[in-house]
Design an enzyme around this catalytic site. Structure first.
Site, short mmCIF file in Angstrom:
data_model
loop_
_atom_site.label_atom_id
_atom_site.label_comp_id
_atom_site.label_asym_id
_atom_site.label_seq_id
_atom_site.Cartn_x
_atom_site.Cartn_y
_atom_site.Cartn_z
N CYS A 95 -4.80 -3.01 2.67
CA CYS A 95 -4.52 -2.96 4.11
C CYS A 95 -5.71 -3.28 5.00
CB CYS A 95 -3.88 -1.64 4.49
SG CYS A 95 -3.09 -1.78 6.11
N ASN B 294 -6.95 6.28 -1.61
CA ASN B 294 -5.85 5.36 -1.36
C ASN B 294 -6.07 4.20 -2.33
OD1 ASN B 294 -4.03 3.52 -0.34
ND2 ASN B 294 -4.56 3.88 1.81
N GLU C 57 -6.06 8.52 7.80
CA GLU C 57 -6.62 8.12 6.50
C GLU C 57 -8.00 8.71 6.28
OE1 GLU C 57 -5.98 4.34 4.58
OE2 GLU C 57 -4.91 3.68 6.36
N GLU D 122 0.86 -1.20 0.00
CA GLU D 122 0.00 0.00 0.00
C GLU D 122 0.90 1.25 0.00
OE1 GLU D 122 -1.58 0.73 3.94
OE2 GLU D 122 -3.38 1.70 3.14
N LYS E 174 -9.48 2.15 -2.05
CA LYS E 174 -9.66 1.51 -0.73
C LYS E 174 -11.03 1.83 -0.14
CE LYS E 174 -7.10 1.11 3.67
NZ LYS E 174 -5.85 1.53 4.35
N ASN F 12 0.25 -1.30 5.27
CA ASN F 12 1.15 -0.55 6.16
C ASN F 12 0.56 -0.68 7.56
OD1 ASN F 12 3.22 1.65 4.86
ND2 ASN F 12 1.50 1.29 3.48
N1 CDV Z 1 -2.94 1.23 6.55
C1 CDV Z 1 -3.91 0.60 7.28
O1 CDV Z 1 -5.03 0.42 6.81
N2 CDV Z 1 -3.57 0.20 8.53
C2 CDV Z 1 -4.54 -0.39 9.42
C3 CDV Z 1 -4.43 -0.02 10.87
C4 CDV Z 1 -3.25 -0.49 11.58
C5 CDV Z 1 -4.73 1.35 11.21
C6 CDV Z 1 -4.52 -1.91 9.38
O2 CDV Z 1 -5.61 -2.47 9.51
O3 CDV Z 1 -3.46 -2.53 9.28
#
Ligand code: CDV
Length: 310
Positions: free
Chosen positions: A171, A110, A146, A47, A127, A196
């Site tokens: 993610c 994203n 985000e 990501e 996303k 991430n």
């Molecule tokens: N980049 C993400 O979406 N991170 C989320 C959390 C850690 C905020 C995750 O679900 O990994």
């Protein structure tokens, strides 16, 4: 004839805030070259793979935020990725921050794209599940903004590519069973996910020790319960004072991890993924047409009439 896709999960170590696009893209190109030398067909990047994970900062200057976004894809700096893919005959999944102007209105997403072995974009995904918060929360060791910097995407799609049906997620999407199910209901056989994930979860630090367990738990369950391959790829290691989990891996429709990264740096994990391995799961235990009871699920949701967790 098995439908074999040779896949590289191309984990990235930390990207510093000061690192230029050109420097980051050089790291991605090294991954493409190495994967091609090992006969891979598809490379999966994390990501927001072109920059540091900028939602960890509260930034008031929109121009400073927008410097992390791509206005076109390919653009002047990313074009080399596409040219290299075409030259090496290798496809890729790439996560990045997308600034789109649609009907004269600016939107920020994203996003991820799937690029074919001819260097052309096959599909784009925006996303859906945006985690974190939208206002500055100074009590946190770091921000996760985000919800401030991105709009949620509209849907989960799938694309015919690499000899099968491919879906994309990003993610936090991987923690939601709906993500995999909505794609599997469209026939997904291969689900690509960049992430991430900090080790530390500010609102629930009691989960920190389980961050890697939860990472693999959700992706392995998503693979097995939907009879699909899942490829999860991290940005890992200590990035600007924030420790990110690694654990990039390739998961078979059995739910088993068949290849995994072992460092927190730039690293490839490679597997030959036979898409036909999905068939016995999709035709037996998870034969949706035969065994799912969608009318029951709908009744339960309607009758409950409450949203848990609000
Ligand atoms: N980049 C993400 O979406 N991170 C989320 C959390 C850690 C905020 C995750 O679900 O990994």
């Amino acid at each position: 004839m098995p439908r074999l896709v040779h896949i590289a999960a191309a984990q990235l170590g930390p990207i510093a805030r000061s690192e230029t696009r050109r420097e980051v893209i050089a790291r991605l190109l090294a991954h493409l070259e190495q994967a091609a030398a090992m006969d891979c067909h598809l490379v999966v990047f994390p990501e927001l793979a072109l920059t540091t994970f900028f939602p960890r900062w509260y930034l008031e200057d929109q121009a400073e935020v927008d410097a992390f976004f791509e206005r076109e894809m390919p653009g002047p700096e990313t074009r080399l990725l596409f040219e290299t893919a075409e030259r090496l005959k290798i496809g890729f999944y790439l996560g990045y921050a997308e600034l789109a102007i649609e009907s004269g209105v600016i939107h920020r997403y994203n996003s991820s794209i799937l690029v074919g072995r001819d260097g052309r974009i096959i599909g784009k995904y925006r996303k859906v599940h945006l985690p974190g918060h939208s206002e500055h929360e100074p009590w946190r060791a770091f921000q996760h903004l985000e919800k401030r910097y991105f709009e949620a995407g509209p849907e989960f799609g799938v694309w015919r590519a690499f000899g099968g049906i491919v879906g994309m997620a990003i993610c936090n999407d991987r923690r939601w069973p709906e993500t995999y199910r909505v794609m599997a209901l469209q026939g997904a056989e291969l689900i690509l996910i960049g992430y991430n994930t900090p080790v530390h979860n500010p609102p629930a630090p009691e989960h920190d020790d389980l961050s890697m367990f939860h990472n693999h738990l959700v992706m392995q369950a998503g693979a097995y319960q939907n009879g699909s391959w899942v490829v999860g790829v991290a940005k890992a290691g200590g990035e600007e004072g924030c420790e990110m989990i690694g654990g990039s891996c390739i998961i078979a429709p059995s739910g088993e991890i068949v290849a995994a990264c072992s460092t927190k740096g730039d690293e490839l994990a490679i597997a030959q993924c036979d898409l036909d391995l999905c068939i016995s799961y999709k035709n037996t235990t998870f034969n949706f047409a035969r065994h799912r009871q969608p009318h029951t699920y709908r009744l339960i949701t309607e009758r409950a009439g409450v949203v848990i967790g609000v």
